[in-house]
Design an enzyme around this catalytic site. Structure first.
Site, PDB file in Angstrom:
ATOM      1  N   ASP A  47      -1.173  32.106 -25.052  1.00  0.00           N
ATOM      2  CA  ASP A  47      -2.199  33.469 -25.588  1.00  0.00           C
ATOM      3  C   ASP A  47      -1.121  34.524 -26.013  1.00  0.00           C
ATOM      4  O   ASP A  47      -0.387  35.042 -25.104  1.00  0.00           O
ATOM      5  CB  ASP A  47      -2.985  33.731 -24.351  1.00  0.00           C
ATOM      6  CG  ASP A  47      -3.947  34.857 -24.587  1.00  0.00           C
ATOM      7  OD1 ASP A  47      -4.441  35.314 -23.812  1.00  0.00           O
ATOM      8  OD2 ASP A  47      -3.601  35.605 -25.575  1.00  0.00           O
ATOM      9  N   TYR A 136      -7.059  43.936 -41.147  1.00  0.00           N
ATOM     10  CA  TYR A 136      -5.809  43.111 -41.404  1.00  0.00           C
ATOM     11  C   TYR A 136      -4.726  43.544 -42.171  1.00  0.00           C
ATOM     12  O   TYR A 136      -3.781  43.674 -41.620  1.00  0.00           O
ATOM     13  CB  TYR A 136      -6.602  41.904 -42.277  1.00  0.00           C
ATOM     14  CG  TYR A 136      -5.596  40.879 -42.787  1.00  0.00           C
ATOM     15  CD1 TYR A 136      -5.603  40.617 -44.167  1.00  0.00           C
ATOM     16  CD2 TYR A 136      -4.949  40.039 -41.679  1.00  0.00           C
ATOM     17  CE1 TYR A 136      -4.246  39.642 -44.618  1.00  0.00           C
ATOM     18  CE2 TYR A 136      -4.002  39.020 -42.045  1.00  0.00           C
ATOM     19  CZ  TYR A 136      -3.781  39.060 -43.390  1.00  0.00           C
ATOM     20  OH  TYR A 136      -3.016  38.028 -44.048  1.00  0.00           O
TER      21      TYR A 136
HETATM   22  C1  VAH Z   1      -6.615  36.423 -46.858  1.00  0.00           C
HETATM   23  N1  VAH Z   1      -5.441  34.269 -47.050  1.00  0.00           N
HETATM   24  O1  VAH Z   1      -7.345  36.125 -47.642  1.00  0.00           O
HETATM   25  C2  VAH Z   1      -5.455  35.584 -46.485  1.00  0.00           C
HETATM   26  C3  VAH Z   1      -4.299  36.126 -47.052  1.00  0.00           C
HETATM   27  C4  VAH Z   1      -3.346  37.107 -49.387  1.00  0.00           C
HETATM   28  C5  VAH Z   1      -4.787  37.139 -48.226  1.00  0.00           C
HETATM   29  O2  VAH Z   1      -3.623  37.096 -46.127  1.00  0.00           O
HETATM   30  O3  VAH Z   1      -6.868  37.167 -45.755  1.00  0.00           O
END
Ligand code: VAH
Length: 314
Positions: A47, A136
């Site tokens: 984890d 992200y």
């Molecule tokens: C996404 N495939 O689409 C991943 C990537 C370039 C983007 O980090 O979130």
């Protein structure tokens, strides 16, 4: 958070030898100057939020190189921001601390998603404004800055590549915005048609998995003195869904593409780079990609044609 099956299989090529029958989903690097893959069984469950367990794994397996891949990708991160914040940020902190404490060489992937609508998009250089609009992307800018801080403050050998959309046929889909570029192969081979969730003109940087893995290993093996930076853009190709469909038609003449745009993914894609400037990676450690769009399509279709396994996004 150690490696994925594609990286393990890639490592099976010379000069790093892995037993041909090895089929494992995680491996840890140990050894001194050269990464020797220690097969730790089918895999180790760990984890990323359990710092004590990560430290035990590092010590018990004499790890010296760590490739940190645990993260929620762009689209799935927007659907679960609190989990993405925990895994992508707290998880990263754990990995930074265990790497600094045990003097590991640490690779953390970043992404085209670390840029945003106010970044230059065509091309996007290594150093420019980064105001991403996804958790992200924010977490990956944080990873870049924290990794560089640990390098300058504690001497951590932190290395980072900003990946384009990675296209592979043997790793699980991860809820990315670039997933269309993998699903299209699966649907084209099985059904002869594909419904695309991005506009036909959406240009994004993309890379085939073997180029991605080779870039990762080459930057990790590069002499420290050759690195003028700790975080590099790496590029291979940029294409639109229309470009990809036209290339597929050369192999599957009856193939049909339709469009049903996902507004969340489209907004993310519209905030990302269209083309990547990776001149620093090519200058500092000799990066050079092998797969352009024609080679990508031929390779992916050959993979599907052999056993029609489901193509999955990374
Ligand atoms: C996404 N495939 O689409 C991943 C990537 C370039 C983007 O980090 O979130």
């Amino acid at each position: 958070c150690w490696t994925s099956a594609p990286l393990a299989r890639f490592l099976g090529t010379s000069p790093r030898q892995i037993p041909a029958d090895a089929n494992f989903y995680s491996s840890s690097f140990s050894g001194t100057d050269q990464p020797r893959v220690l097969i730790t069984g089918p895999f180790i469950y760990s984890d990323i939020l359990d710092y004590k367990n990560l430290r035990e794994i590092v010590v018990n397996n004499r790890i010296t190189w760590l490739f940190h891949y645990s993260a929620l990708l762009s689209a799935i991160g927007e659907a679960n921001v609190s989990l993405a914040r925990a895994v992508n940020i707290t998880g990263l902190h754990n990995v930074l601390d265990v790497a600094a404490e045990h003097n590991l060489r640490l690779f953390v992937p970043s992404t085209i998603g670390a840029f945003g609508p106010t970044s230059p998009r065509n091309p996007t250089p290594d150093i420019c404004i980064q105001r991403p609009r996804t958790i992200y992307g924010v977490s990956k800018v944080h990873a870049e800055l924290m990794g560089e801080y640990y390098h300058y403050r504690y001497g951590l050998d932190f290395r980072c590549l900003r990946y384009p959309g990675i296209i592979s046929a043997d790793s699980q889909p991860g809820g990315g915005t670039t997933d269309y570029a993998v699903q299209i192969f699966h649907d084209a081979v099985k059904n002869g048609k594909f419904e695309c969730n991005l506009k036909s003109s959406t240009r994004l940087p993309m890379m085939y998995i073997d180029d991605c893995l080779r870039a990762t290993l080459e930057v990790m093996e590069a002499p420290a003195e050759s690195l003028s930076m700790r975080t590099y853009n790496v590029n291979a190709m940029s294409f639109t869904p229309e470009d990809l469909a036209q290339e597929l038609l050369k192999h599957i003449p009856e193939f049909q593409i339709t469009y049903n745009v996902d507004s969340v993914r489209q907004a993310i894609a519209d905030s990302w780079p269209m083309n990547f400037d990776d001149s620093n990676a090519r200058k500092d450690w000799g990066w050079k990609h092998d797969f352009d769009l024609p080679e990508l399509v031929t390779t992916m279709l050959n993979f599907h044609g052999s056993d029609t396994r489901v193509a999955q996004a990374n």
